[in-house]
Design an enzyme around this catalytic site. Structure first.
Site: not given
Ligand code: SAH
Length: 375
Positions: A94, A107, A114, A118, A121, A207, A349
């Site tokens: 996406e 974005c 991935c 985390c 996410c 990021s 995000c």
């Molecule tokens: N792997 C990289 C790129 C992904 S960025 C990284 O971790 O930075 C996606 C951003 O959205 C990251 O800051 C991630 O931590 C954040 N994110 C992931 N899941 C989220 C959620 N459910 N709500 C808000 N932010 C989230």
């Protein structure tokens, strides 16, 4: 047997120059072709009228401009757009465009799925399939630029004063960009290249969840803005939220960030911090975060947690986010709360899921985002 054609979307200027050198052509052909592909959106070599006819024929025989197929387009109430792209092997990723009055941010995804897992996410739930190629990353920009330039029905009402073109790119979609280092760097070079997208280094942001060796390598080879997904001010909590922390704890991560910031004048690192109700959002957390932020040239983006089905967290209440922000602001750290965009189309995000052929067998469930494909 047919020889596989070179996909020119995979090539930055240096590799395109090498491609032409192999064919006995001058280096400036690379700029001409980059312009045709990325600025004029040409896919057909016949249209490249400043190249000789024989070169055009030679290119048609040995090269192509191969793009993933757009299988879904959505526009959110706030004007945020999402594209679902199907890759040649059936994975889907996406891409999201976020219009604001002063900028238009694309974005982009760097991996199908991935592997970092985390806890908060949605992409992590999908498991991991593979790295995207440079061409598949650049294609997201190619497709979005073309589609944004062509007005579509219903745009008028939504657009208002919002920016209609891409001024910024963030590698914040699906995947961990530093785990796909070479393709990501090639793609960013195309973004920065004057004859392609011509974005400034400040307007391309990578990021990362905190891959320390990747941050150091990036510093040495590709000068872009860096954002770091921190989300917790101490190792015990960050180990849970961002499991990569067990390998690269916060003090090592911060040292890499200091080195990155020191590599360019006035550079600050953006720290992302997702606000999870009762988990990482107390005033004590804010004060510990402030202590770290004072030791690195930094700014902070607080991200309201975006829920997804089965998520084990809730978003912190607005007044808690505001109190957290106050601590940082009073401590002298520029801190903004990111406005949630596009959540009605799952484009916010952490909500990007695409459709990934999970090779890690993490996802037992199947996310049905292809329902309505082509609509
Ligand atoms: N792997 C990289 C790129 C992904 S960025 C990284 O971790 O930075 C996606 C951003 O959205 C990251 O800051 C991630 O931590 C954040 N994110 C992931 N899941 C989220 C959620 N459910 N709500 C808000 N932010 C989230």
């Amino acid at each position: 047997m047919a020889i596989r054609k070179t996909n020119l979307l995979d090539l930055d200027r240096a590799s395109l120059e090498a491609f032409f050198a192999d064919r006995g052509e001058k280096a400036f052909r690379a700029s001409q072709v980059l312009k045709w592909i990325h600025q004029h959106g040409a896919r057909d070599f016949a249209a490249m009228t400043n190249l000789s006819k024989s070169l055009r024929q030679q290119l048609a025989a040995s090269a192509e401009i191969r793009l993933p197929e757009v299988i879904r387009r959505q526009v959110a109430r706030d004007g945020t757009r999402k594209w679902v792209l199907r890759l040649s092997d059936g994975n889907a990723v996406e891409t999201v465009f976020i219009p604001e009055t002063d900028r238009g941010t694309l974005c982009v995804s760097s991996q199908a799925g991935c592997a970092l897992n985390c806890a908060f996410c949605a992409t992590a739930r999908q498991g991991y399939s593979r790295n995207l190629t440079a061409g598949e990353i650049v294609a997201q920009l190619w497709i979005a630029s073309r589609e944004l330039a062509a007005p579509s029905p219903g745009d008028g009402a939504r657009a208002g004063t919002a920016m209609r073109h891409i001024t910024n790119v963030v590698l914040m979609g699906m995947g961990e960009p530093l785990l796909n280092f070479d393709a990501v760097v090639t793609a960013m070079r195309v973004m920065l290249e004057d004859h392609a997208y011509g974005l400034s280094r400040r307007r391309v942001t990578l990021s990362t969840a905190g891959l320390v060796p990747g941050i150091d390598r990036l510093r040495e080879c590709c000068d872009v803005s860096l954002a770091v997904s921190l989300h917790a001010p101490d190792d015990a909590l960050r180990d849970v939220l961002v499991p990569l922390n067990r390998k690269y704890p916060i003090d090592e991560l911060m040292a890499a960030c200091r080195r990155y910031a020191a590599a360019a004048p006035r550079r600050r690192i953006t720290f992302e911090y997702v606000m999870l109700d009762g988990v990482n959002d107390s005033l004590a957390h804010a004060r510990r975060l402030l202590a770290w932020m004072r030791r690195v040239p930094s700014k902070v983006n607080l991200i309201p947690f975006n829920p997804f089905p089965g998520a084990p967290y809730r978003c912190s209440p607005p007044e808690v986010i505001e109190a957290f922000r106050e601590v940082l602001i009073r401590g002298g750290i520029t801190t903004v709360t990111r406005r949630t965009r596009g959540e009605d189309i799952d484009a916010a995000c952490g909500q990007l899921v695409g459709q990934v052929q999970d090779r890690t067998r993490r996802s037992q469930r199947f996310h049905v985002v292809l329902a309505g494909a082509g609509s």
